[in-house]
Design an enzyme around this catalytic site. Structure first.
Site, PDB file in Angstrom:
ATOM      1  N   GLY A 113       0.816  -1.224   0.000  1.00  0.00           N
ATOM      2  CA  GLY A 113       0.000   0.000   0.000  1.00  0.00           C
ATOM      3  C   GLY A 113       0.838   1.256   0.000  1.00  0.00           C
ATOM      4  N   SER A 117       4.220   0.535  -7.220  1.00  0.00           N
ATOM      5  CA  SER A 117       3.873   0.588  -8.650  1.00  0.00           C
ATOM      6  C   SER A 117       4.068   1.996  -9.217  1.00  0.00           C
ATOM      7  CB  SER A 117       2.452   0.091  -8.878  1.00  0.00           C
ATOM      8  OG  SER A 117       1.568   0.685  -7.977  1.00  0.00           O
ATOM      9  N   ASP A 161      -1.052   8.522  -6.356  1.00  0.00           N
ATOM     10  CA  ASP A 161       0.228   7.861  -6.088  1.00  0.00           C
ATOM     11  C   ASP A 161       1.340   8.425  -6.961  1.00  0.00           C
ATOM     12  OD1 ASP A 161      -1.420   6.369  -4.544  1.00  0.00           O
ATOM     13  OD2 ASP A 161      -1.279   4.542  -5.730  1.00  0.00           O
TER      14      ASP A 161
HETATM   15  C1  GLA Z   1      -4.410   3.098  -4.879  1.00  0.00           C
HETATM   16  C2  GLA Z   1      -4.570   3.924  -6.155  1.00  0.00           C
HETATM   17  C3  GLA Z   1      -4.757   5.415  -5.846  1.00  0.00           C
HETATM   18  C4  GLA Z   1      -5.838   5.630  -4.798  1.00  0.00           C
HETATM   19  C5  GLA Z   1      -5.638   4.695  -3.607  1.00  0.00           C
HETATM   20  C6  GLA Z   1      -6.791   4.754  -2.628  1.00  0.00           C
HETATM   21  O1  GLA Z   1      -3.217   3.405  -4.220  1.00  0.00           O
HETATM   22  O2  GLA Z   1      -3.452   3.781  -6.994  1.00  0.00           O
HETATM   23  O3  GLA Z   1      -5.040   6.119  -7.021  1.00  0.00           O
HETATM   24  O4  GLA Z   1      -7.110   5.495  -5.356  1.00  0.00           O
HETATM   25  O5  GLA Z   1      -5.502   3.341  -4.010  1.00  0.00           O
HETATM   26  O6  GLA Z   1      -6.875   6.024  -2.082  1.00  0.00           O
END
Ligand code: GLA
Length: 376
Positions: A113, A117, A161
């Site tokens: 998390g 990526s 992200d």
């Molecule tokens: C992933 C996605 C982001 C966002 C988060 C949840 O990390 O890549 O774009 O939506 O989940 O906040």
């Protein structure tokens, strides 16, 4: 040829990210509060004098692959798609790529998390932009990363992200408006507290499919709300009061999803004000509310994450905790008093192992700068 032992002209660091609050709001055009951290992928690049042949080596997976720039297509190896997807997107914008070698080495735990990526996508785009003088702006690099994920990886992610990985500034979080892409750097001064990530080390692989389903459920809600309020284009345009009018019209699941998002949008703005005024208790309370929403309404948590968040509530030294990122595993983000950090990690690790027979890994996250060239 052993790519690792060669000499490289260009070294790039591309970081992972945390997010204080604003989860699953980015693709609903809402607000987020992320920053890059001191966990990164290091890339080494060089031109290899061939016209079209590119070689990539991952030190972590101890594996390499090669591809021809004239025949870029999705691979059956998912990790290669993060790279090939970026190449594909660059080729839409520029003809200036030629053969290159790239070696990468990461200290970002995969599936945690923290968005390894986005770090991978943006590091490749940033590096190739430098190596071949492509003249791409930072924002274009961010968008290339996001499109690679949509088109080659298959996750219809928002922009948080990639934006955090590229644009972050040391010691700050970014208040990003995902609709206009306006942003503000907000200093993150939380002394005597620290940001601690507890990695469940589980990654329920429903994640990508479920992510796209959540996105679709939000869009389904918007479609129905729009019939009465034609100006509504996303959940960004919907207040909690407005949503309440649709309790009967929306499918119960869709209503819950939308309800989480419209309240989270309000919470982000409240939290950023609290952060600016150093009202850290409020920041922490909102993080707990976010977790509750993500767990019960948005349903992207899992027993391991819920357990750690519940456990954190036992201690006054922990002022907030929640699942971070897409969900279904990965890390909880915790705001913990610095004097209690070590004890918290030890105690959480012990009870977590007793309950799930899985080793917890934990570390402090330091808000850091975005993707950059490493000066040698
Ligand atoms: C992933 C996605 C982001 C966002 C988060 C949840 O990390 O890549 O774009 O939506 O989940 O906040």
């Amino acid at each position: 040829m052993n790519l690792q032992n060669e000499i490289y002209d260009l070294i790039i660091d591309s970081p992972g990210r945390i997010n204080i609050i604003g989860e699953h709001t980015d693709y609903n055009n809402g607000f987020v509060l992320p920053t890059a951290i001191d966990k990164k992928i290091r890339f080494k690049f060089r031109k290899n004098n061939s016209l079209n042949i590119c070689n990539v080596h991952s030190a972590n997976f101890n594996t390499s692959f090669s591809f021809d720039l004239k025949a870029v297509k999705p691979s059956t190896q998912q990790w290669e798609n993060y790279i090939l997807g970026v190449i594909h997107e660059i080729q839409i914008l520029s003809n200036n790529l030629s053969g290159f070698d790239c070696v990468l080495d990461s200290d970002i735990p995969v599936g945690s998390g923290i968005s390894s990526s986005a770090a991978l996508e943006c590091g490749v785009a940033f590096g190739l932009n430098e190596l071949f003088n492509l003249g791409l702006s930072k924002l274009t690099i961010v968008e290339i990363g996001q499109r690679a994920e949509h088109n080659y990886v298959g996750t219809k992610c928002g922009i948080m992200d990639q934006f955090a990985s590229v644009m972050s500034k040391e010691g700050h979080v970014i208040l990003l408006d995902c609709q206009s892409l306006d942003f503000e750097y907000v200093p993150i001064k939380i002394e005597p507290y620290k940001i601690v990530l507890l990695n469940t080390n589980v990654s329920h692989n429903l994640a990508s499919g479920e992510y796209n389903i959540r996105r679709k459920q939000c869009e389904d809600g918007v479609r129905i709300i729009k019939k009465k309020y034609p100006k509504v284009n996303s959940l960004r345009d919907v207040s909690p009061e407005m949503l309440a009018e649709f309790k009967m019209d929306l499918d119960a699941l869709v209503f819950n999803r939308c309800s989480y998002v419209v309240n989270e949008k309000v919470r982000v703005l409240e939290t950023v004000e609290a952060l600016k005024k150093n009202k850290l208790d409020l920041v922490g309370q909102n993080m707990y509310k976010t977790h509750e929403g993500l767990s019960k309404l948005y349903e992207v948590s899992c027993p391991e994450l819920d357990f750690l968040v519940d456990y954190s509530k036992k201690f006054i030294e922990v002022i907030g905790a929640r699942v971070m990122g897409g969900g279904f595993g990965g890390c909880t983000i915790n705001i913990v008093h610095k004097d209690f950090m070590e004890q918290f990690i030890n105690r959480a690790s012990k009870v977590y192992f007793e309950k799930f027979n899985i080793k917890l890994t934990a570390f402090e996250a330091m808000p850091s700068g975005g993707t950059s060239i490493v000066n040698q």
